[in-house]
Enzyme design. Structure first.
Site, PDB file in Angstrom:
ATOM      1  CB  SER A 219      -0.969  -0.048   1.182  1.00  0.00           C
ATOM      2  OG  SER A 219      -1.983   0.921   1.056  1.00  0.00           O
ATOM      3  CD  GLU A 331      -5.399  -4.311  -3.577  1.00  0.00           C
ATOM      4  OE1 GLU A 331      -5.554  -3.469  -2.685  1.00  0.00           O
ATOM      5  OE2 GLU A 331      -4.411  -5.048  -3.655  1.00  0.00           O
ATOM      6  CG  HIS A 424      -5.778  -2.381   0.569  1.00  0.00           C
ATOM      7  ND1 HIS A 424      -4.934  -2.297  -0.511  1.00  0.00           N
ATOM      8  CD2 HIS A 424      -5.293  -1.515   1.494  1.00  0.00           C
ATOM      9  CE1 HIS A 424      -3.982  -1.410  -0.255  1.00  0.00           C
ATOM     10  NE2 HIS A 424      -4.171  -0.930   0.964  1.00  0.00           N
TER      11      HIS A 424
END
Length: 516
Positions: A219, A331, A424
């Site tokens: 991320s 995601e 995610h």
């Protein structure tokens, strides 16, 4: 029996250790000796300072070397986390459980690294993975339970995690700061670079090879990896890169002038006339000012910026090195569009994402009200994220080092799979082998997946590619295929040819893709 007890007692008094207990591992660094702990064949050295306190007059300055110490420093526990707001919980709930979040007290004296190494090191020069945490550039820590490096280190590599300044403390630009140092804003990236330099200068004494360093992150950590690939100050500090969620993620970056204007708004909100006044304010007061509505809508306000010293051109990759990159299959499942239920909402999403070319994409993503609209929206968000990664890879030079790409497709137990799917960051406990840090009801299938991902990642850190004996072959992205990781492990075509052409044409005409 009495004599044996007395002898054991005398041994404890004379050595400070119980019978059979191993001595604490000890390493000499450039700033002093550190003593760690040993468990299950892995040594851990936690909370080692790689830079000085960033509070007071060091706030919004480049990191300075740590103060040397005398004697042995106990590094059996983590240091403080960097100053940050509490974790953000999206509307509608969150798929993330406690093991995803920092657990230590906060301080501006927070620039620490944590090192895990195999206790028995046959090879005196082991490959090294340096992990940069995520958290939207506003939170996170190297001490997050999921990032415990013991399981990966047991595979024959050294794992290093680090803290870096986040939010307003890590990425504030201001005209006065620029005048003071020639540029401003990227203090968090400066911290990451300082940590990589610490690894270069110290890791040999831990048994690591400074010439075989992989920088890795997820991320915001992945965005950091790409910023480091583009930073002139990071050249030569690593030879491989891992970017999980991921390459082409599309976080917009402010340029210096715009970031300076945001910094001026922050100063007004804080009631500070000068940078010195801001430096003298308590950290909580600065953080409160950073949340002021005058600074703009909620979201990521402070993150890496385009400026001349650290990140002059984020699109220019300065190091041609192998990259392992990828996504989870869901995601965007914590976002507002994931659960839309009407055709009108779907049409609005397509218009918003594709503008003048929306009609082209309606042919791929259409659905009536209800489940059909939801499914179409989720396919769109999933495939646009994949297309974003492929678009990033296509911009690399024709003879660039290989890219190995993946799609992780395994919902974690204990989460509303219908709502969040493979969310995610869902791959993190599998990569690190830290399923035991969670209260989720993991089963043998999860442990098999973790064994597979841990082996692939360790192979990449060691060899520059993920492949190994008795493992499914992971092709380079140049073949047009990516690896599907989860309950099945196999190479797949990432997009249907017609969709891939449509996305390529969209980008060629100036369209912007992103993960979210």
């Amino acid at each position: 029996m009495i004599g044996l007890t007395l002898a054991a007692s005398l041994l404890v008094l004379s050595t400070g250790m119980a019978v059979g207990q191993q001595p604490a591992p000890s390493v000499t660094t450039e700033t002093g000796i550190v003593t760690g702990s040993r468990r299950d064949g892995v040594d851990a050295f936690l909370g080692i300072p790689y830079a000085d306190d960033t509070g007071g007059q060091n706030r919004w300055r480049a990191p300075k070397p740590p103060v040397k110490w005398t004697g042995a420093r106990d590094t059996s526990d983590f240091g403080a986390d960097c100053q940050q707001d509490p974790p953000y919980v999206p509307p509608g709930g969150s798929p993330w459980s406690a093991e995803y979040f920092p657990t230590k007290a906060m301080s501006e004296n927070c620039l620490f690294v944590n090192v895990w190494r195999p206790a028995e090191r046959q090879d005196a020069k082991l490959p090294v993975m340096v992990w940069i945490h995520g958290g939207g550039f506003s939170g996170g820590s190297g001490s997050v339970p999921l990032y415990d490096g013991a399981s990966l280190a047991a595979r024959g590599i050294i794992v290093v995690t680090l803290n870096y300044r986040v939010g307003v403390f890590g990425f504030l630009a201001h005209p006065a700061l620029t005048k003071e140092a020639g540029s401003s804003g990227n203090y968090g990236l400066m911290d990451q670079i300082a940590a990589l330099r610490w690894v270069r200068d110290n890791i040999t004494n831990f048994g690591g090879d400074p010439a075989r360093v992989t920088v890795a992150g997820q991320s915001a950590g992945a965005a950091s990896v790409h910023a480091l690939l583009a930073s002139p100050q990071a050249e030569g500090l690593f030879v491989r890169a891992i970017a999980q969620s991921g390459s082409g993620m599309g976080i917009p970056m402010l340029h210096l002038k715009d970031a300076e204007a945001l910094g001026e708004k922050l100063a007004v909100a804080a009631g500070a006339d000068t940078i010195e006044a801001l430096r003298q304010m308590p950290a909580d007061a600065v953080a409160k000012a950073a949340r002021a509505p005058a600074l703009g809508p909620p979201g990521i306000r402070f993150s890496p910026i385009v400026e001349g010293a650290v990140l002059p051109d984020p699109d220019r990759q300065r190091q041609d090195i192998p990259v392992l990159t990828g996504l989870t299959s869901d995601e965007g499942s914590n976002g507002r569009d994931w659960s839309l239920t009407s055709r009108a909402q779907l049409d609005a999403l397509i218009d918003r994402r594709f503008g003048a070319q929306a009609q082209t994409f309606r042919a791929f993503y259409s659905g009536a009200d209800g489940h059909a609209a939801t499914e179409a929206a989720q396919n769109l968000l999933r495939e646009q994220a994949v297309a974003s990664m492929l678009s990033w890879a296509a911009r690399r030079p024709p003879k660039a080092a290989p890219v190995y790409a993946y799609l992780f497709r395994h919902p974690q137990p204990g989460t509303d799979a219908t709502r969040f799917g493979t969310f995610h960051s869902a791959e993190l406990p599998y990569v690190f082998g830290t399923l035991n840090k969670s209260a989720r009801p993991f089963v043998d299938a999860d442990r098999r997946i973790a064994a597979t991902l841990g082996a692939y990642w360790a192979n990449f850190v060691r060899d520059g590619h993920p492949n190994g004996q008795d493992m499914a072959v992971w092709p380079a992205l140049s073949t047009g295929r990516i690896m599907s990781l989860g309950d099945t492990v196999t190479a797949i075509d990432p997009l249907e040819p017609a969709k891939r052409r449509a996305y390529t044409d969209f980008v060629a005409k100036g369209g912007r893709l992103s993960l979210f």
